[in-house]
Scaffold this motif. Sequence first.
Motif, mmCIF file in Angstrom:
data_model
loop_
_atom_site.group_PDB
_atom_site.id
_atom_site.type_symbol
_atom_site.label_atom_id
_atom_site.label_comp_id
_atom_site.label_asym_id
_atom_site.label_seq_id
_atom_site.Cartn_x
_atom_site.Cartn_y
_atom_site.Cartn_z
ATOM 1 N N GLU A 41 44.720 43.985 39.146
ATOM 2 C CA GLU A 41 44.464 43.138 40.301
ATOM 3 C C GLU A 41 44.526 43.964 41.571
ATOM 4 O O GLU A 41 45.108 45.053 41.608
ATOM 5 C CB GLU A 41 45.492 42.005 40.382
ATOM 6 C CG GLU A 41 45.278 40.902 39.383
ATOM 7 C CD GLU A 41 46.166 39.694 39.679
ATOM 8 O OE1 GLU A 41 45.664 38.712 40.245
ATOM 9 O OE2 GLU A 41 47.364 39.739 39.310
ATOM 10 N N TRP A 146 45.353 30.353 40.195
ATOM 11 C CA TRP A 146 44.149 30.610 39.390
ATOM 12 C C TRP A 146 43.119 29.516 39.581
ATOM 13 O O TRP A 146 43.446 28.380 39.870
ATOM 14 C CB TRP A 146 44.512 30.679 37.905
ATOM 15 C CG TRP A 146 45.523 31.719 37.543
ATOM 16 C CD1 TRP A 146 46.822 31.558 37.420
ATOM 17 C CD2 TRP A 146 45.252 33.082 37.277
ATOM 18 N NE1 TRP A 146 47.459 32.720 37.087
ATOM 19 C CE2 TRP A 146 46.481 33.715 36.979
ATOM 20 C CE3 TRP A 146 44.090 33.893 37.247
ATOM 21 C CZ2 TRP A 146 46.605 35.046 36.675
ATOM 22 C CZ3 TRP A 146 44.235 35.216 36.920
ATOM 23 C CH2 TRP A 146 45.483 35.787 36.646
ATOM 24 N N ASP A 149 37.388 28.979 34.265
ATOM 25 C CA ASP A 149 36.040 28.959 33.707
ATOM 26 C C ASP A 149 36.125 28.336 32.324
ATOM 27 O O ASP A 149 37.055 28.626 31.564
ATOM 28 C CB ASP A 149 35.465 30.379 33.592
ATOM 29 C CG ASP A 149 35.378 31.080 34.942
ATOM 30 O OD1 ASP A 149 35.240 30.356 35.967
ATOM 31 O OD2 ASP A 149 35.484 32.319 34.962
ATOM 32 N N ASN A 165 34.904 28.657 37.957
ATOM 33 C CA ASN A 165 35.677 28.706 39.198
ATOM 34 C C ASN A 165 36.157 27.320 39.637
ATOM 35 O O ASN A 165 36.105 26.962 40.810
ATOM 36 C CB ASN A 165 34.832 29.347 40.320
ATOM 37 C CG ASN A 165 35.720 29.913 41.425
ATOM 38 O OD1 ASN A 165 36.909 30.176 41.189
ATOM 39 N ND2 ASN A 165 35.157 30.118 42.596
ATOM 40 N N ARG A 182 39.238 30.559 30.600
ATOM 41 C CA ARG A 182 39.921 31.719 31.173
ATOM 42 C C ARG A 182 40.237 31.418 32.631
ATOM 43 O O ARG A 182 39.689 30.500 33.221
ATOM 44 C CB ARG A 182 39.076 32.974 31.075
ATOM 45 C CG ARG A 182 37.847 32.958 31.960
ATOM 46 C CD ARG A 182 37.034 34.215 31.818
ATOM 47 N NE ARG A 182 35.825 34.137 32.650
ATOM 48 C CZ ARG A 182 34.879 35.089 32.671
ATOM 49 N NH1 ARG A 182 35.008 36.175 31.894
ATOM 50 N NH2 ARG A 182 33.829 34.956 33.444
ATOM 51 N N ARG A 184 40.759 33.001 36.781
ATOM 52 C CA ARG A 184 40.313 34.021 37.700
ATOM 53 C C ARG A 184 41.017 33.836 39.041
ATOM 54 O O ARG A 184 41.361 32.737 39.449
ATOM 55 C CB ARG A 184 38.797 33.948 37.909
ATOM 56 C CG ARG A 184 38.361 32.659 38.560
ATOM 57 C CD ARG A 184 36.996 32.799 39.169
ATOM 58 N NE ARG A 184 35.946 32.920 38.181
ATOM 59 C CZ ARG A 184 34.693 33.171 38.499
ATOM 60 N NH1 ARG A 184 34.356 33.336 39.768
ATOM 61 N NH2 ARG A 184 33.773 33.244 37.565
ATOM 62 N N VAL A 189 37.474 39.796 42.045
ATOM 63 C CA VAL A 189 37.979 38.810 41.090
ATOM 64 C C VAL A 189 38.621 39.512 39.910
ATOM 65 O O VAL A 189 38.085 40.466 39.362
ATOM 66 C CB VAL A 189 36.857 37.880 40.619
ATOM 67 C CG1 VAL A 189 37.380 36.911 39.569
ATOM 68 C CG2 VAL A 189 36.261 37.135 41.775
ATOM 69 N N PHE A 191 39.997 38.603 36.072
ATOM 70 C CA PHE A 191 39.876 37.612 35.013
ATOM 71 C C PHE A 191 40.992 37.801 33.979
ATOM 72 O O PHE A 191 41.359 38.934 33.641
ATOM 73 C CB PHE A 191 38.532 37.725 34.287
ATOM 74 C CG PHE A 191 37.359 37.358 35.150
ATOM 75 C CD1 PHE A 191 37.017 36.033 35.360
ATOM 76 C CD2 PHE A 191 36.591 38.360 35.757
ATOM 77 C CE1 PHE A 191 35.922 35.721 36.153
ATOM 78 C CE2 PHE A 191 35.510 38.026 36.549
ATOM 79 C CZ PHE A 191 35.182 36.704 36.763
#
Length: 1072
Positions: A41, A146, A149, A165, A182, A184, A189, A191
């Motif tokens: 990150e 977060w 998706d 998103n 998942r 993001r 970004v 993931f």
Amino acid sequence: MGLTALSVLCLFLLNITLCCGDAQDAELSLKPNVSHLFAGESVTFICDMREGNATDWLYKFNWNDQEMVHFTKSSSYSLYLTAELSGNYQCIGRRNGLTDFTKQSNNLTLSISALRPTATITADKTTIPVGGSVTLTCSVQGSAGWTYDWFRQIPDSREVAINTNSLQNFISVSDEGIYQCRGRRGNPVFFTNLSKVYHSQKTLSNRAFVTLQQNWTQIFSGEMITIKCEIQGGENTEWQYEWRTTSSKTPPTHSEYNISRASFSYNGQYWCKGRRDLFFSTAWSDAFTLKVSNKPRPTITAERRTIPAGGNATLSCSVGSYNEWKYFWFRRASVFTEIQVIRNEEPDQMITVTQGGIYYCKGGRGNPVFFTEDSDPITIEKRVSSKAVVSLEPSWPLIFSGEKITVRCRISLGRRTEWEYEWSKPDSSTVLTNNASINLNASVISSGSYRCMGKNKQELYSVTEWSDVITLTVSGNRPKASISADSRVLPEGDAVTLTCSVTPSTPGWSYYWYRGKKTSEPLTMAEVVLHSDGQIGVSQEGDYWCRGGRGNPVYYTDYSDVISIKKTVRNRPAVTLHPNWPEVYSRETITLKCEIPGEDTEWDYEWATSSSHQPPNQNEYKINSVSTSHHGHYWCKGRMRSAQQNSTMWSASFQLKIVYNKPRPVLTVSPSWLSPGASVTLNCEVEHPSAGWSFYWYKAVHDLKTYSYEYYIYELLPDGSRTAQDSYIIHGQTHTAGYVCRAGRGDPEYHTDHSQPKFVWSADLNSAASLTVSPNSVQHFIYDSVTLNCSGNSSQWRIMIFTQHGYLRKLRECGNWGIMTESTCNIDLDWYHRYHRYPVYWCESESGQFSNGINITSRFTGVILVSPVHPVNEGDSVALGCKLRTGNFNSTVAFYKNGKLIQNDDREKLNIPAVSKSDEGFYKCGYSGHESPESWMSVKGSRSSLSVSLITGLVSGVSLILLLSLLLCCWHKKSKGTLCIRPAQSQETSQTAATVQTMSQDENQQQTYSSLLHGDMNVYESCRSSENTGGRTDDYRNISLQLRSVGQRRKRDDPEETSDYHNVDPNSATDP
């Protein structure tokens, strides 16, 4: 001037703050603002000095106190994270142009995970219901910030994104498929890893059911069964079957689950469902519970266990309440014979049999047949027409331990039949034997019930009925013979009858008699006279025994006690009491004597008694302090000292009764109210006055310090000790006084309790002690209060009260425990006159003086008469009043004297200006139909009038003597008339009446006043002519002077002397 100095000081301090040292009010923040970060990150540190513009500062960033970025103009710093960069971060700002002025931020701690996180997908349902949906939730454990998706894949297609998103972490889906998600965040970004796949299956409308092919309500261990999964609808569908169970077994993946031998391991719940493909299936069926039980044992019952002669019995076999069973029946003729099948695989549960034997059954069901356990056997007996009879030989109701006894069983059914005998004995055992009898050497354990029955040896289950029970009672104690005699004294030339018996009384005994020693041979019939079985007559003195015997061999009882028969003399003693009193009281001294009449013989004495004290063997038994333990019967007899074998008979019984409570005599006083100088007669009454009592006479002397119930101490009166008479006369008593008596007898002398005090009251006031009442009235209303005043030569007083029922007490309401420190006392009449009618009050002083007595009454009536309490003096003025309980007089008021109206007007008082003796009498008043009770007003004569009366009385007395002498002379000459001077008097005033004849006229008037006032006597004279027979009627007159005394106005139910003297009518006396 002051304001200027303050301003300078403030500027100085501000300059120091800006120019010197490091400040720590800067703030370091992180974007994204999350606490848990992952390697890969990117984050941005932002430093805010929180002062001025951002361009006014230079910025430096540190990591774990090491410089990462030197001072630059940028207030932010971006960092690509790795796991090694975890730690503390801080920024420092320096003001442009001021090198010494810096500000430090807070520490910011970063925790960086080396592994990329994986999203987690969950669903609120396992399958999509028909017409419904499933909610899927995506989460990243341990972190926030977060967006999500979502992806879906169906067979034969690629995975596609269905939502990206999204700020929401959940979606609702109604289509089958494979779903993933998942998370993001950040810029650039970052993931997470994709979640595991979630297969969303859609439920079909078809329903699955688990069933048991056999349709039995209960399954037993060892049975073969089949469990099936059936799906309704979709008959053309080829299903795949899935099973789920709580048992330890795993069913196969097809529609039927065959269990060849059920056991407990198959117990549990079973579910099934059908699947069409990967994404479509039915819902799970409802749970089917399979419970496997132990192999059952049928229950066999019989309507009767014994088949009567010519009859049958019905047997029933049952395996619960199930109808699917078929039954198999078996019989054995005995335990030694083979099993016989009498019925095979029939659905009927019942069978009828006519033979005896051992029967049992079992059930079976299914294919192949599953059998239950065998039932318990049941024995059916067939009765023959005869009944056994049991008997005892000999048949005595009570047998003693050691006796021989036979219990016998008899069957009267043909001589050719051979029997086995079954005995039921007291120890609950059943014994089978070939013997028809049981021989017993009796003992306690032989006691109990016996019965028997017979079994045919050829047909063991062909039996007789049980005999009736016979009870054998065996006593463990050898009985003892008892011997008795109609007399233990053998009169000269006569015989004594002896009786021998066995207790408890039972039949069959013969009796054996012995004289002298037990070892001697039994007496023969030549030595005795046989009266009856167990009774003989003997004419010789001596010691006798007996015993009983019965049976073969003979069983003997124990020997009886010895009884001595002795020749007797003719003298008959007697027990006498000395002194011979009708009642003897506890602690008196008495002597019991054994007196034998006849010639002068020397005797030895024997006593017998039912009391707890045994007298000595003497002719006298002296008891110095007798008690209730001496109570009982006494006998005595004498034995010649020179010939001990010769004795008298026992005396007749003398019963000695002891009275535990000490006697209390009853004292009576006459008169109760004194006339001046009159005599007072005391009478002391005890039970059985002729029983040797002498009397003691006391005067009650009060003690103000005595707080017990006994208010007085007693002083012996002159010559008042051990008088033989039960009466005592006191002369010249003028004041109120109390008296007590008691009695004594015996040597040493035994005394009774003291009697209750009795009083004689004076109504006249005296200077030493006097009692007055305020208001001065005889009558009061029930709720009034009155004041009693004691006056005289004392500073301490107590007021006593005495009721017509003999209740004596102190007025405790007057001072502490009845002792008054003042001379007055206020009392409420409500309580005293509600429970104690007509009480007498008097005062007692500290110096020992008694006051006059007064009697006041309280009434429930609405009107009372106000009249003086004390006698009034002749010549005084008196006013009698009428008083209402409530209200005022508004009409006429009536006054009565001796029942006659004497005033009737609106005056409320009756005024008598100068009262005289003629004004004495009963007065009452009336108003508006209501009348007061009557009260007596007494008038005392003056001394002058008393002197005149005295002279008149003397002259009259002399004249009366002359007249009596003349009449007596005439009577001797003519003998035609009778002169009678007869005092007729009651018992309680006899002494008073005798005294009246010797009084002066003044005393006589006072005595008459006292008697009228207090109800003791009624004096009147009457002269009448007597009839002469056989002579002239006018030659002489018979004069009868009668002095009579009657009780006045006593209550009919109160025999005691009364203290009520106000409501006495002197004219109401009747002839006796």
